[in-house]
Write a protein that holds these residues in place. Structure first.
Motif, mmCIF file in Angstrom:
data_model
loop_
_atom_site.group_PDB
_atom_site.id
_atom_site.type_symbol
_atom_site.label_atom_id
_atom_site.label_comp_id
_atom_site.label_asym_id
_atom_site.label_seq_id
_atom_site.Cartn_x
_atom_site.Cartn_y
_atom_site.Cartn_z
ATOM 1 N N GLY A 174 -13.318 27.561 44.344
ATOM 2 C CA GLY A 174 -13.403 26.218 44.827
ATOM 3 C C GLY A 174 -12.723 25.113 44.228
ATOM 4 N N ASP A 192 -13.523 33.571 49.926
ATOM 5 C CA ASP A 192 -14.781 32.925 50.321
ATOM 6 C C ASP A 192 -15.612 33.603 49.713
ATOM 7 O OD1 ASP A 192 -17.301 32.517 51.659
ATOM 8 O OD2 ASP A 192 -16.669 32.584 53.541
ATOM 9 N N ASN A 224 -17.194 27.791 40.214
ATOM 10 C CA ASN A 224 -17.411 26.556 40.616
ATOM 11 C C ASN A 224 -17.762 26.268 42.169
ATOM 12 O OD1 ASN A 224 -16.494 23.420 40.401
ATOM 13 N ND2 ASN A 224 -15.340 24.224 41.843
ATOM 14 N N VAL A 271 -21.691 24.125 47.505
ATOM 15 C CA VAL A 271 -21.964 23.079 48.560
ATOM 16 C C VAL A 271 -23.365 22.459 48.362
ATOM 17 C CG1 VAL A 271 -20.697 24.253 50.466
ATOM 18 C CG2 VAL A 271 -22.908 25.124 50.166
ATOM 19 N N ILE A 298 -15.327 12.837 46.926
ATOM 20 C CA ILE A 298 -16.316 12.940 47.980
ATOM 21 C C ILE A 298 -17.433 12.287 47.805
ATOM 22 C CG2 ILE A 298 -18.310 14.827 48.372
ATOM 23 C CD1 ILE A 298 -15.510 16.762 48.415
ATOM 24 N N ASN A 299 -17.879 11.708 46.630
ATOM 25 C CA ASN A 299 -19.110 10.905 46.462
ATOM 26 C C ASN A 299 -18.924 9.427 46.098
ATOM 27 O OD1 ASN A 299 -18.607 10.861 43.670
ATOM 28 N ND2 ASN A 299 -19.957 12.884 43.208
#
Ligand code: NAD
Length: 256
Positions: free
Chosen positions: A22, A72, A94, A97, A197-198
């Motif tokens: 990731g 994946d 790491n 989701v 992202i946050n």
């Protein structure tokens, strides 16, 4: 100066190899850059290899060694192919989701996606990496990125919290089984860390309310995970296995 001198604490990382899953953005990319700065040849993994080209070039420009691989973590075949012919001293598990939904509204597919990525994915990559660490005779260090939500709960994250609790227990089980192969397995449990992202959520009023419940009254920064990651990945942590390190500004000890 002894090899335990704090000045040399992470010096053994130089020349090692690491796989970071990731790694196309967020904390995974941060960990890959960090390890590269300490002289580790890093393999960055993401579902789309093209998403890693920029990051690998940037690490190389800074004098590091990096390559990308398509992986994946939910797919056993993809894991097998990605690790084919490769062996690593360090694995940073790491990829993850979040899947936010109230339990009553959570679909079976959403549950599977979170558990397959966060728990089964951690297992599949750890197993594949550990087999190679054992075969190399050198052992290795596996760092699973869990979360404080593996210890406590919040609304709307039932699958995520269950998956991360699973990661913590899996970490202990693997540490026990692989200790005699010289493989250490530990979990790093971040609290709320600000990433691209946050960032918008934490700027909002609900986000600000959440921050007020953190004893240090602020979010963590990615670099505040560096000490724990380097400790678990290096010889500085040679007697640490089956442990979890929480890096959360005191969030887990917030008042009930
Ligand atoms: P992020 O969404 O930026 O990163 C997650 C990465 O995992 C992405 O690059 C994504 O592409 C990858 N990924 C998702 N499914 C995958 C799959 N099937 N195969 C391969 N890669 C896949 O989020 P982040 O904040 O950087 O989170 C990184 C890790 O840290 C996650 O495990 C997350 O649960 C954990 N964590 C983050 C925080 C935080 O506050 N940011 C707190 C606690 C734990």
């Amino acid at each position: 100066m002894s090899e335990r001198d704090p000045i040399l604490l992470f010096g053994d990382l130089s020349g090692k190899t690491a796989l970071v899953t990731g790694a196309s953005g967020g904390l995974g990319l941060h960990f890959a850059r960090l390890l590269a700065r300490y002289g580790v040849a890093v393999t960055l993994a993401a579902r789309r290899k093209a998403a890693l080209d920029g990051a690998c070039a940037e690490i190389a420009d800074a004098g590091g060694e990096a390559q990308g691989v398509a992986l994946d973590v939910t797919d056993a075949r993809s894991v097998r192919e990605a690790l084919e012919g490769r062996s690593f001293d360090i694995l940073v598990n790491n990829a993850g989701v979040s899947g936010a939904a109230r339990a009553a509204d959570l679909s079976g597919n959403e549950w599977d996606q979170v558990l397959d990525t966060n728990l089964k994915g951690v297992f599949l990559v750890a197993q594949a990496a550990a087999r190679r660490m054992r075969a190399s005779g050198r052992g290795g260090a596996i760092v699973n990125i869990a979360s404080i939500l593996g210890h406590r709960v919040a609304g709307g994250v039932s699958a995520y919290a269950a998956s991360k609790a699973g990661v913590i227990q899996l970490t202990k089980a693997l540490a026990l089984e692989w200790a005699r192969d010289g493989i250490r397995v530990n979990a790093l449990c971040p609290g709320y860390i600000e990433t691209d992202i946050n960032r918008d959520f934490f700027a909002s009023e609900p986000g600000q309310q959440l921050i007020r419940r953190i004893p240090q009254r602020r979010l963590g920064r990615p670099e505040e995970l560096d000490g724990a990651l380097l400790l678990l990945a290096s010889q500085a942590g040679s007697y640490i296995t089956g442990s979890t390190i929480e890096v959360d500004g005191g969030h887990l000890v917030s008042s009930l």
